[in-house]
Design a protein around this motif. Sequence first.
Motif, PDB file in Angstrom:
ATOM      1  N   HIS A 193      14.142  62.445  21.845  1.00  0.00           N
ATOM      2  CA  HIS A 193      13.893  62.757  20.523  1.00  0.00           C
ATOM      3  C   HIS A 193      13.100  61.874  20.039  1.00  0.00           C
ATOM      4  O   HIS A 193      12.086  62.165  19.198  1.00  0.00           O
ATOM      5  CB  HIS A 193      15.215  63.197  19.851  1.00  0.00           C
ATOM      6  CG  HIS A 193      14.675  63.879  18.363  1.00  0.00           C
ATOM      7  ND1 HIS A 193      14.404  64.954  18.112  1.00  0.00           N
ATOM      8  CD2 HIS A 193      14.932  63.394  17.000  1.00  0.00           C
ATOM      9  CE1 HIS A 193      13.697  65.049  16.773  1.00  0.00           C
ATOM     10  NE2 HIS A 193      14.095  64.066  16.292  1.00  0.00           N
TER      11      HIS A 193
ATOM     12  N   VAL B  57      14.428  79.264  16.955  1.00  0.00           N
ATOM     13  CA  VAL B  57      15.272  78.163  17.395  1.00  0.00           C
ATOM     14  C   VAL B  57      16.935  78.740  17.341  1.00  0.00           C
ATOM     15  O   VAL B  57      17.657  78.706  18.237  1.00  0.00           O
ATOM     16  CB  VAL B  57      15.387  76.874  16.567  1.00  0.00           C
ATOM     17  CG1 VAL B  57      16.481  76.076  16.478  1.00  0.00           C
ATOM     18  CG2 VAL B  57      14.131  76.363  16.958  1.00  0.00           C
TER      19      VAL B  57
ATOM     20  N   TRP C 148      15.241  72.163  22.058  1.00  0.00           N
ATOM     21  CA  TRP C 148      16.461  72.058  21.175  1.00  0.00           C
ATOM     22  C   TRP C 148      17.509  72.520  21.886  1.00  0.00           C
ATOM     23  O   TRP C 148      18.804  71.895  21.781  1.00  0.00           O
ATOM     24  CB  TRP C 148      16.134  72.715  19.971  1.00  0.00           C
ATOM     25  CG  TRP C 148      17.323  73.032  19.358  1.00  0.00           C
ATOM     26  CD1 TRP C 148      17.951  74.391  19.291  1.00  0.00           C
ATOM     27  CD2 TRP C 148      18.245  72.105  18.479  1.00  0.00           C
ATOM     28  NE1 TRP C 148      19.260  74.067  18.283  1.00  0.00           N
ATOM     29  CE2 TRP C 148      19.257  73.028  17.995  1.00  0.00           C
ATOM     30  CE3 TRP C 148      18.133  70.871  18.271  1.00  0.00           C
ATOM     31  CZ2 TRP C 148      20.418  72.234  17.255  1.00  0.00           C
ATOM     32  CZ3 TRP C 148      19.186  70.079  17.297  1.00  0.00           C
ATOM     33  CH2 TRP C 148      20.306  71.074  16.969  1.00  0.00           C
TER      34      TRP C 148
ATOM     35  N   SER D 139      19.272  79.310  20.561  1.00  0.00           N
ATOM     36  CA  SER D 139      20.496  78.631  20.474  1.00  0.00           C
ATOM     37  C   SER D 139      21.717  79.578  20.722  1.00  0.00           C
ATOM     38  O   SER D 139      22.658  79.388  21.441  1.00  0.00           O
ATOM     39  CB  SER D 139      20.631  78.044  19.076  1.00  0.00           C
ATOM     40  OG  SER D 139      19.591  76.975  18.781  1.00  0.00           O
TER      41      SER D 139
END
Lengths: 138, 244
Positions: B163, B199, B55, B203
């Motif tokens: 994706h 995540v 991600w 990030s």
Amino acid sequence: MNIPADSASRPKRRWALVTLVVASLALAVLVTTATVDGLVYYRTPSEVMSEPRDDAVLRIGGYVVPGSIERDDTLSTLVIADEHTHLTVHYQGPLPSVVQEGEGAVVEGTWGDGHVVVATEVLLRHSNEYRAPQVGGP
Amino acid sequence: MTETSKEQASLARIALQVTTVALAVIAIALAFSVPADVVQGEPQRFMYLHVPAAWSAYLSYAVVWGASVVFLRTTNAKAAAVARAAAQVGVALTGLTLATGMVWGALTWGTAWAWDARIISTVAMGLVYVVYLAARALANGRRSQTIAAWIGVVGIITVPIVHWSVEWWRTLHQSATVMTRAGAPPLDAAMGVALATSVLAISLLTIQVIAARAHKALQAASAVATSQAPRDVLPDALADSPGS
């Protein structure tokens, strides 16, 4: 408005050029093989059964029929299936422990005698579900 | 910048760092304490590193895209520095995605590598940004800088391909769990919380590493610029290799 490359950066520029060429070539090879061979990693038991048999290596994906696994040190057996077709698979030696009944699997091998696929590799293809073990379950 | 706003900026930065560290600690604790998947067992915990890495690679490439668009419009040195830093971080994260995927795959699939559409497209995505970085390193004029920036703009198409690869083609890799067309993600709530936390933590870390790297490159560039005669909009040290 060209900025002259200074002499100290020359080895770095050479590296950048080599990287550019190698990465571009690798990218071209990847895209070409993907386009030519297609991006189908496996075929279904039904597709495989409907085609003429030859010596070509098959890669078959489906689910492992519950109760079908026989693990043995010399020859293991399992049945891989989709909605319409069941296919018996033989595997020399004990099956990898990752392979489980009721779960997905991808089998690579060739047609043996009769209606049996002789596998050289059996992989687990797990689903996109993530679940905790049931309390009091197995 | 005035002294007060400088102080406020550094306070905000510290707050962000503290938040990131706290989230990372919580993410690690959750990753090891929530139940592991019933089919895959313990190796499934690789998800809490593999998914955030993938991600955050997407996120980095989105930054490359945005900064490259700005650069093409303004030839702004800051945008160029951000784009390069984001591409470097993105490539590193793509490598981490592949590495964790290999270990996870070896433990659950029974193989570390399969030439399926997900893995092929992920490698291709990484290579596009390696090409971009090499083009940036070679670019020493306005024309070549523009070409490099265009790679940074067009490269973003690899993200949706990676994706959706698991939906478009038959792959060994399972289809997406979160961000699918279907409704509720098929994972247990506790695992969902652990995944969301990891995540978010990675990030935030990614954004800060990109910002720090870009800042460092700009400082190095301005140091070169002041020590030499003034020249172009985009100083040498930023446009190509020296100081990077």
